[in-house]
Write a protein that holds these residues in place. Structure first.
Motif, PDB file in Angstrom:
ATOM      1  N   PRO A  17       0.820  -1.336  -0.089  1.00  0.00           N
ATOM      2  CA  PRO A  17      -0.053   0.052  -0.175  1.00  0.00           C
ATOM      3  C   PRO A  17       0.961   1.370  -0.037  1.00  0.00           C
ATOM      4  O   PRO A  17       0.329   2.330  -0.302  1.00  0.00           O
ATOM      5  N   MET A  18       2.273   1.052   0.321  1.00  0.00           N
ATOM      6  CA  MET A  18       2.964   2.496   0.323  1.00  0.00           C
ATOM      7  C   MET A  18       3.654   2.706  -0.935  1.00  0.00           C
ATOM      8  O   MET A  18       4.179   3.724  -1.230  1.00  0.00           O
ATOM      9  N   GLN A  19       3.690   1.813  -1.699  1.00  0.00           N
ATOM     10  CA  GLN A  19       4.380   1.891  -3.159  1.00  0.00           C
ATOM     11  C   GLN A  19       3.387   2.518  -4.138  1.00  0.00           C
ATOM     12  O   GLN A  19       2.369   2.252  -4.159  1.00  0.00           O
ATOM     13  N   GLU A  20       3.987   3.377  -4.990  1.00  0.00           N
ATOM     14  CA  GLU A  20       3.411   3.971  -5.985  1.00  0.00           C
ATOM     15  C   GLU A  20       3.087   3.187  -7.093  1.00  0.00           C
ATOM     16  O   GLU A  20       3.851   2.154  -7.238  1.00  0.00           O
ATOM     17  N   PHE A  21       2.075   3.191  -7.926  1.00  0.00           N
ATOM     18  CA  PHE A  21       1.694   2.578  -9.241  1.00  0.00           C
ATOM     19  C   PHE A  21       1.156   3.376 -10.081  1.00  0.00           C
ATOM     20  O   PHE A  21       0.627   4.251  -9.808  1.00  0.00           O
ATOM     21  N   GLY A  22       1.508   2.954 -11.359  1.00  0.00           N
ATOM     22  CA  GLY A  22       1.236   3.911 -12.477  1.00  0.00           C
ATOM     23  C   GLY A  22      -0.161   3.204 -13.120  1.00  0.00           C
ATOM     24  O   GLY A  22      -0.810   2.294 -12.817  1.00  0.00           O
ATOM     25  N   SER A  23      -0.229   3.941 -14.372  1.00  0.00           N
ATOM     26  CA  SER A  23      -1.439   3.510 -15.389  1.00  0.00           C
ATOM     27  C   SER A  23      -1.307   2.015 -15.905  1.00  0.00           C
ATOM     28  O   SER A  23      -2.212   1.431 -16.248  1.00  0.00           O
ATOM     29  N   ARG A  24       0.029   1.545 -16.243  1.00  0.00           N
ATOM     30  CA  ARG A  24       0.305   0.390 -16.556  1.00  0.00           C
ATOM     31  C   ARG A  24      -0.144  -0.816 -15.303  1.00  0.00           C
ATOM     32  O   ARG A  24      -1.181  -1.632 -16.009  1.00  0.00           O
ATOM     33  N   GLY A  29      -4.568  -4.558 -13.692  1.00  0.00           N
ATOM     34  CA  GLY A  29      -5.418  -4.942 -12.708  1.00  0.00           C
ATOM     35  C   GLY A  29      -6.854  -5.143 -13.361  1.00  0.00           C
ATOM     36  O   GLY A  29      -7.698  -6.105 -12.859  1.00  0.00           O
ATOM     37  N   ALA A  30      -7.050  -4.130 -14.176  1.00  0.00           N
ATOM     38  CA  ALA A  30      -8.645  -4.243 -15.054  1.00  0.00           C
ATOM     39  C   ALA A  30      -8.726  -5.419 -15.716  1.00  0.00           C
ATOM     40  O   ALA A  30      -9.740  -6.003 -15.865  1.00  0.00           O
ATOM     41  N   ALA A  31      -7.565  -5.695 -16.449  1.00  0.00           N
ATOM     42  CA  ALA A  31      -7.666  -6.723 -17.390  1.00  0.00           C
ATOM     43  C   ALA A  31      -7.930  -8.110 -16.554  1.00  0.00           C
ATOM     44  O   ALA A  31      -8.761  -9.048 -16.908  1.00  0.00           O
ATOM     45  N   VAL A  32      -7.287  -8.162 -15.615  1.00  0.00           N
ATOM     46  CA  VAL A  32      -7.460  -9.232 -14.716  1.00  0.00           C
ATOM     47  C   VAL A  32      -8.623  -9.422 -14.017  1.00  0.00           C
ATOM     48  O   VAL A  32      -9.395 -10.584 -14.166  1.00  0.00           O
ATOM     49  N   THR A  33      -9.155  -8.401 -13.622  1.00  0.00           N
ATOM     50  CA  THR A  33     -10.844  -8.466 -13.290  1.00  0.00           C
ATOM     51  C   THR A  33     -11.867  -8.837 -14.428  1.00  0.00           C
ATOM     52  O   THR A  33     -12.477  -9.542 -14.017  1.00  0.00           O
TER      53      THR A  33
END
Length: 49
Positions: A17-24, A29-33
């Motif tokens: 939760p502390m690490q940043e994440f980008g649009s990739r 995550g959306a594709a896996v969902t």
């Protein structure tokens, strides 16, 4: 006392939760969902025909 930690310095470790994440990562995550929803709902629905 011996330190048997597998990490070089456990006090400096970052958790997810502390690490940043980008649009990739959001896209992955959306594709896996989407794939999970298709497997969970679409495949059983289509198998009833």
């Amino acid at each position: 006392m011996d330190d048997h930690s597998h990490e070089p310095d456990p006090d400096k470790r970052m958790t997810a939760p502390m690490q940043e994440f980008g649009s990739r990562e959001v896209g992955v995550g959306a594709a896996v969902t989407l794939v999970g929803l298709l497997i969970a709902y679409a495949v059983p629905f289509l198998a009833t025909f």
